[in-house]
Design a protein around this motif. Structure first.
Motif, PDB file in Angstrom:
ATOM      1  N   UNK A 327      65.961  76.672   6.432  1.00 31.81           N
ATOM      2  CA  UNK A 327      64.811  76.587   7.579  1.00 31.81           C
ATOM      3  C   UNK A 327      64.803  77.629   8.603  1.00 31.81           C
ATOM      4  N   UNK A 328      66.126  78.382   8.755  1.00 32.69           N
ATOM      5  CA  UNK A 328      66.365  79.383   9.866  1.00 32.69           C
ATOM      6  C   UNK A 328      65.393  80.735   9.395  1.00 32.69           C
ATOM      7  N   UNK A 329      64.987  80.795   8.116  1.00 34.12           N
ATOM      8  CA  UNK A 329      64.624  82.260   7.513  1.00 34.12           C
ATOM      9  C   UNK A 329      63.080  82.022   8.143  1.00 34.12           C
ATOM     10  N   UNK A 330      62.885  83.039   8.605  1.00 32.37           N
ATOM     11  CA  UNK A 330      61.388  82.985   9.301  1.00 32.37           C
ATOM     12  C   UNK A 330      60.336  83.145   8.577  1.00 32.37           C
ATOM     13  N   UNK A 331      60.740  83.301   6.918  1.00 29.39           N
ATOM     14  CA  UNK A 331      59.552  83.340   6.045  1.00 29.39           C
ATOM     15  C   UNK A 331      59.484  82.171   5.297  1.00 29.39           C
ATOM     16  N   UNK A 332      60.158  81.020   5.682  1.00 28.60           N
ATOM     17  CA  UNK A 332      60.050  79.899   5.034  1.00 28.60           C
ATOM     18  C   UNK A 332      59.114  78.972   5.316  1.00 28.60           C
ATOM     19  N   UNK A 333      58.381  78.593   4.375  1.00 23.43           N
ATOM     20  CA  UNK A 333      57.350  77.539   4.550  1.00 23.43           C
ATOM     21  C   UNK A 333      57.658  75.981   4.610  1.00 23.43           C
ATOM     22  N   UNK A 334      58.753  75.598   3.633  1.00 30.05           N
ATOM     23  CA  UNK A 334      59.319  74.167   3.744  1.00 30.05           C
ATOM     24  C   UNK A 334      60.548  74.118   3.846  1.00 30.05           C
ATOM     25  N   UNK A 335      61.162  73.432   4.591  1.00 25.17           N
ATOM     26  CA  UNK A 335      62.444  73.551   5.162  1.00 25.17           C
ATOM     27  C   UNK A 335      63.094  72.061   4.500  1.00 25.17           C
ATOM     28  N   UNK A 336      64.252  71.664   5.214  1.00 31.51           N
ATOM     29  CA  UNK A 336      64.840  70.544   4.697  1.00 31.51           C
ATOM     30  C   UNK A 336      64.502  69.485   4.928  1.00 31.51           C
ATOM     31  N   UNK A 337      64.649  68.094   4.444  1.00 35.22           N
ATOM     32  CA  UNK A 337      64.018  66.930   4.654  1.00 35.22           C
ATOM     33  C   UNK A 337      65.052  66.233   5.803  1.00 35.22           C
ATOM     34  N   UNK A 338      64.752  65.720   6.681  1.00 36.62           N
ATOM     35  CA  UNK A 338      65.443  65.396   7.791  1.00 36.62           C
ATOM     36  C   UNK A 338      66.952  64.886   7.592  1.00 36.62           C
ATOM     37  N   UNK A 339      67.107  64.070   6.671  1.00 36.27           N
ATOM     38  CA  UNK A 339      68.262  63.456   6.478  1.00 36.27           C
ATOM     39  C   UNK A 339      68.513  62.854   4.854  1.00 36.27           C
ATOM     40  N   UNK A 340      69.624  62.905   4.328  1.00 40.72           N
ATOM     41  CA  UNK A 340      69.720  62.438   3.009  1.00 40.72           C
ATOM     42  C   UNK A 340      69.052  60.988   2.702  1.00 40.72           C
ATOM     43  N   UNK A 341      69.182  60.412   3.897  1.00 45.95           N
ATOM     44  CA  UNK A 341      68.624  58.783   3.591  1.00 45.95           C
ATOM     45  C   UNK A 341      67.030  58.956   3.426  1.00 45.95           C
ATOM     46  N   UNK A 342      66.495  59.871   4.180  1.00 42.04           N
ATOM     47  CA  UNK A 342      65.224  59.964   3.937  1.00 42.04           C
ATOM     48  C   UNK A 342      64.609  60.706   2.803  1.00 42.04           C
ATOM     49  N   UNK A 343      65.704  61.608   2.321  1.00 47.11           N
ATOM     50  CA  UNK A 343      65.285  62.204   1.060  1.00 47.11           C
ATOM     51  C   UNK A 343      65.386  61.193  -0.105  1.00 47.11           C
ATOM     52  N   UNK A 344      66.279  60.271   0.167  1.00 44.95           N
ATOM     53  CA  UNK A 344      66.448  59.501  -1.046  1.00 44.95           C
ATOM     54  C   UNK A 344      65.330  58.434  -1.259  1.00 44.95           C
ATOM     55  N   UNK A 345      64.936  58.082  -0.068  1.00 49.74           N
ATOM     56  CA  UNK A 345      63.633  57.169   0.178  1.00 49.74           C
ATOM     57  C   UNK A 345      62.219  57.677  -0.536  1.00 49.74           C
ATOM     58  N   UNK A 346      62.050  58.940  -0.380  1.00 51.10           N
ATOM     59  CA  UNK A 346      60.984  59.797  -1.015  1.00 51.10           C
ATOM     60  C   UNK A 346      61.161  59.654  -2.619  1.00 51.10           C
ATOM     61  N   UNK A 347      62.535  59.860  -2.741  1.00 49.78           N
ATOM     62  CA  UNK A 347      62.588  60.239  -4.324  1.00 49.78           C
ATOM     63  C   UNK A 347      62.423  58.634  -4.949  1.00 49.78           C
ATOM     64  N   UNK A 348      62.965  57.641  -4.461  1.00 49.90           N
ATOM     65  CA  UNK A 348      63.045  56.240  -4.780  1.00 49.90           C
ATOM     66  C   UNK A 348      61.770  55.946  -4.885  1.00 49.90           C
ATOM     67  N   UNK A 349      60.585  56.112  -4.018  1.00 53.25           N
ATOM     68  CA  UNK A 349      59.357  55.743  -3.989  1.00 53.25           C
ATOM     69  C   UNK A 349      58.694  56.254  -5.327  1.00 53.25           C
ATOM     70  N   UNK A 350      59.023  57.583  -5.416  1.00 57.32           N
ATOM     71  CA  UNK A 350      58.285  57.971  -6.503  1.00 57.32           C
ATOM     72  C   UNK A 350      58.707  57.628  -7.850  1.00 57.32           C
ATOM     73  N   UNK A 351      60.109  57.277  -7.980  1.00 56.89           N
ATOM     74  CA  UNK A 351      60.814  56.867  -9.282  1.00 56.89           C
ATOM     75  C   UNK A 351      60.285  55.478  -9.415  1.00 56.89           C
ATOM     76  N   UNK A 352      59.903  54.609  -8.466  1.00 55.15           N
ATOM     77  CA  UNK A 352      59.611  53.306  -8.513  1.00 55.15           C
ATOM     78  C   UNK A 352      58.019  53.056  -9.023  1.00 55.15           C
TER      79      UNK A 352
END
Ligand code: NAI
Length: 768
Positions: A327-352
């Motif tokens: 995310x600190x690269x000025x050319x980047x469009x998409x950075x990190x998800x805020x927290x591993x727990x939020x990332x897991x929530x997203x992944x779990x929802x798609x998997x479900x």
């Protein structure tokens, strides 16, 4: 990468932003305590704050305790009266905050990116400049408050709880208007992203914010709940709908003001005559901005069938070009998800919910999630209904504009929507039909301090920004005595003449109460005046159905509604003596005065029906934001015990003047003034179902009314003991509530109009 390689591949070279200054600031601070009464407290029990992009430890921050919250609230309470005194002094402080934020903008942007994982391009170009803009804008509001809002005063101490998706910007949205209006604050940043709030605390002293005016306490949801239940006058919350509902329940009956800015599932509607390339680029901003962790994200793509395949193909090609990574690269469009727990929530929802066809690009290892498009979903799919809060776009198609509106409105939410069409007639026909507090025409995610932000339905209530946002940080100067329950008169004997049993008034017709019960109504002199039906929840249901059938009232013209209200006044006036006698017999009070005031209120509402204009907000784009005043929908109204005619008319008239439909529960002890009033309604051309009147005990009807999913707001002026019932039950669909007390002898029409309307901001860019 060499320059030659860059030229050969035409790839972006890395353009890293340095984190040196931000890390040095963190190191200089060590472990953080809270910022209370203008000073840092000794750090207590600590929790770690991590950089989601690298998993590196950034800082240790204190988990608040009840004693910390109490100290912060006390400091805010002590500081508030002096802070409220001088608008110009407040303006200077808010201006200083804006200036210092501007001077330190890079430090804030880098720290935000480290803490949240969002691309530096966004924190530098959007979050921080928008935060600065909020302080400038509200410095002006502080300056002109006394002149422009002479009838309003500060609420006192505001407890403010903000989420992790826009940590500094949400802080600015909360603190700037609160301070401008003379309040003091206790603010809690989200536990995953507290660092820019702590840096902000640091600059408060530099800007001359008096001690106690801004207090920042850190911690998790438990600390948030401590703020909610502490001695604050208002709670302002942005976050998940589940927590918003809990806060609604916790504050019910406490008298605390509340604003909730909750989730969304924004429709992004592309008609076949849209500028397709612009619309594809718009999607990038709609759902991949801030990794899709945006409450107003355009997260549901609705494309007209004829262009759907071509549109999806272009979109997939664009997705392939999105750059995801550091995310600190000025050319980047998409950075990190805020927290591993939020990332897991997203992944779990798609998997479900393995539905539809998924197209996903690549993401680096770690707390990153690839841009994802899921097409071919049915509108009822959980992925189409629930907030995913990640870079996942779900899509379906539609055939006609009417179908687009129907699908767009088929979620529990109502925050924001985008409409893409080159046909201005079509776009401006669809925009007002969408259940949304914000509509962008040929654009997305445009926000500004001058335009109110906020939603309807389960997206919460209240607006932030613009003139409309000040409502949530002020209260009327005029105070009315607390309403007291009034006992019905007792008596005995038969009525003079024919027996009179008043029915209910539903859908423009008199209806027998479903339960088949009525009660005797005795006058002040103990004489039987008649019987009034006891409505139950089935009668309430029927009345709401009548309201639903009368939806056309909401799109009738103000001119028409004014004429009908004048006509009601005329018809009441023609029977003034009869009504005066009735009110006097019921209450033992001056009936003539009550009838004359009621006629006056009808005139006031008629006067305003075509004059309570919206605004054109001066937002910094080439275009306009139209702040439209719109009806709330169906309003349930519990009338006051006293002033049986005037109370009913004072609340009904402004509500229907603005295009709402109402279900009113008449004065409990004196219902017969309302039942006589049916005849005035009947003879005044009011369409059936616009006004429905029930008689009975408000205590029986308050709970089902506040729970009813098709009632959009409840106003409770009956027994104050019902406030808690109404506010608790309203948590179900998060409807607006207004539980108050008014001096019925004064004309409060204009102030009632704000409760009778929602402000919808429609953003319309200019240009070809
Ligand atoms: P959340 O609603 O739990 O957190 C937001 C803030 O509320 C944080 O400061 C948190 O500490 C505080 N909080 C949590 N529980 C509380 C309570 N009982 N009383 C008072 N304050 C409390 O959001 P969370 O769990 O981090 O995210 C869950 C989902 O919520 C997300 O996946 C997203 O769908 C939605 N969300 C929506 C946001 C929006 O802007 N509308 C922002 C953040 C999350």
């Amino acid at each position: 990468m060499t320059v030659k390689e860059i030229f050969d591949t035409m790839d972006y070279g890395p353009a890293p932003e340095s984190s040196k200054e931000a890390l040095a600031w963190l190191a200089s601070k060590g472990d953080f305590g809270h910022f209370i009464d203008g000073a840092w407290t000794t750090p207590g029990t600590l929790f770690a704050v991590m950089n989601p992009a690298t998993d590196a430890l950034l800082a240790q921050v204190t988990q608040g305790t009840q004693a910390d919250i109490d100290a912060a609230v006390t400091a805010a309470r002590t500081a508030q009266p002096a802070w409220a005194k001088d608008g110009n002094a407040r303006a200077k402080v808010l201006y200083a905050l804006a200036r210092i934020l501007q001077k330190q903008s890079r430090l804030f942007a880098v720290l935000e990116t480290l803490d949240n994982g969002k691309p530096i391009r966004e924190s530098r170009d959007i979050d921080v400049p928008q935060a600065i803009r909020h302080f400038y804008y509200h410095a002006g509001m502080a300056q002109i408050m006394d002149a422009e809002l002479p009838d309003r005063q500060p609420l006192g101490v505001c407890g403010q709880i903000i989420p992790w998706n826009f940590p500094l910007l949400m802080l600015a949205w909360k603190i700037a208007p609160a301070l401008a209006m003379g309040n003091t604050v206790v603010l809690k940043p989200a536990e995953w992203t507290p660092l820019t709030a702590l840096l902000f605390a640091d600059i408060c002293n530099q800007a001359g914010v008096p001690p106690g005016v801004v207090n920042i306490v850190t911690g998790d949801g438990e600390v948030g709940e401590m703020i909610v239940t502490s001695d604050v006058d208002k709670v302002a919350f942005t976050g998940s709908t589940a927590v918003g509902r809990r806060i609604r329940e916790l504050t019910a009956g406490t008298g605390k003001a509340l604003s909730l800015e909750l989730g969304g599932k924004g429709p992004y509607i592309v008609f076949e005559d849209a500028d397709i390339d612009s619309a594809v680029e718009g999607v990038v901003d709609a759902i991949w901005f801030n990794q899709g962790q945006v409450c107003c994200a355009g997260s549901r793509l609705l494309v007209q069938e004829g262009i759907a395949d071509a549109f999806h193909a272009k979109l997939r090609a664009r997705m392939d070009k999105l750059r995801i990574g550091d995310p600190l690269d000025k050319c980047i469009d998409i950075g990190a998800i805020v927290h591993p727990r939020q990332r897991a929530r997203i992944a779990d929802m798609l998997a479900a919910h393995p539905e539809g066809e998924t197209y996903q690009t690549q993401a680096p290892d770690g707390c990153f999630f690839p841009p994802t498009l899921i097409t071919g979903l049915s509108p009822a799919s959980p992925l189409m209904q629930q907030e995913i809060f990640g870079p996942v776009l779900v899509a379906t198609t539609f055939r006609t504009p009417a179908e687009a509106v129907e699908i767009a409105n088929s979620t529990r939410y109502g925050l924001a929507a985008s409409v893409w069409s080159e046909n201005i007639n079509l776009a401006l026909d669809v925009a007002p039909k969408l259940a949304a507090g914000i509509v962008w025409v040929n654009g997305t995610n445009m926000m500004d301090a001058a335009a109110g932000f906020g939603g309807v339905r389960e997206s919460g209530f209240g607006r932030e920004g613009g003139w409309e946002g000040l409502e949530g940080y002020t209260k009327p100067r005029a105070t009315a005595p607390q309403a007291q329950p009034v006992a019905a008169f007792a008596g005995e004997g038969a009525a003079d003449g024919l027996d009179r049993t008043a029915k209910l008034y539903i859908g423009g017709k008199q209806a027998r109460p479903d339960g088949g019960y009525s009660r005797a109504v005795f006058g002040a002199n103990g004489k039987l005046l008649g019987h009034a039906g006891l409505a139950n929840r089935k009668d309430l249901r029927n009345a709401v159905e009548a309201c639903n059938a009368a939806k056309g009232w909401g799109t009738s013209t103000g001119h028409l509604r004014a004429q009908i209200l004048y006509y009601m006044a005329e018809n009441l006036s023609a029977r003034a003596d009869e009504f005066a006698d009735r009110v006097a017999a019921l209450t033992g009070q001056d009936g003539a005065a009550e009838v004359s005031a009621s006629i006056n209120r009808l005139f006031s509402a008629a006067a305003w029906a075509d004059k309570y204009d919206g605004q054109v907000h001066d937002v910094p784009i080439r275009g306009v934001a139209l702040a439209m005043k719109e009806p709330v929908g169906t309003i349930g109204i519990l009338c006051p015990d006293d002033h049986p005619l005037l109370g009913l008319v004072s609340l009904m008239a402004p509500a229907i003047a603005m295009g709402n439909r109402v279900v009113m529960v008449a004065s409990r002890p004196f219902p017969l003034a309302a039942t006589d009033f049916y005849q005035v309604i009947d003879t005044s051309d009011v369409p059936g179902g616009v006004v429905n009147i029930l008689t009975g005990d408000p205590a029986d009807l308050a709970d089902p009314m506040a729970r009813h999913m098709d009632i959009d707001a409840v106003w409770s002026f009956a027994n104050p003991a019902l406030t808690r019932t109404v506010e608790t039950a309203a948590a179900g669909n998060l409807k607006r509530t207004w539980c108050g007390t008014l001096d019925w002898t004064l004309d409060n029409t204009k102030s009632i109009l704000t409760h009778a309307t929602e402000v919808r901001n429609i953003w319309i860019p200019y240009g070809a």
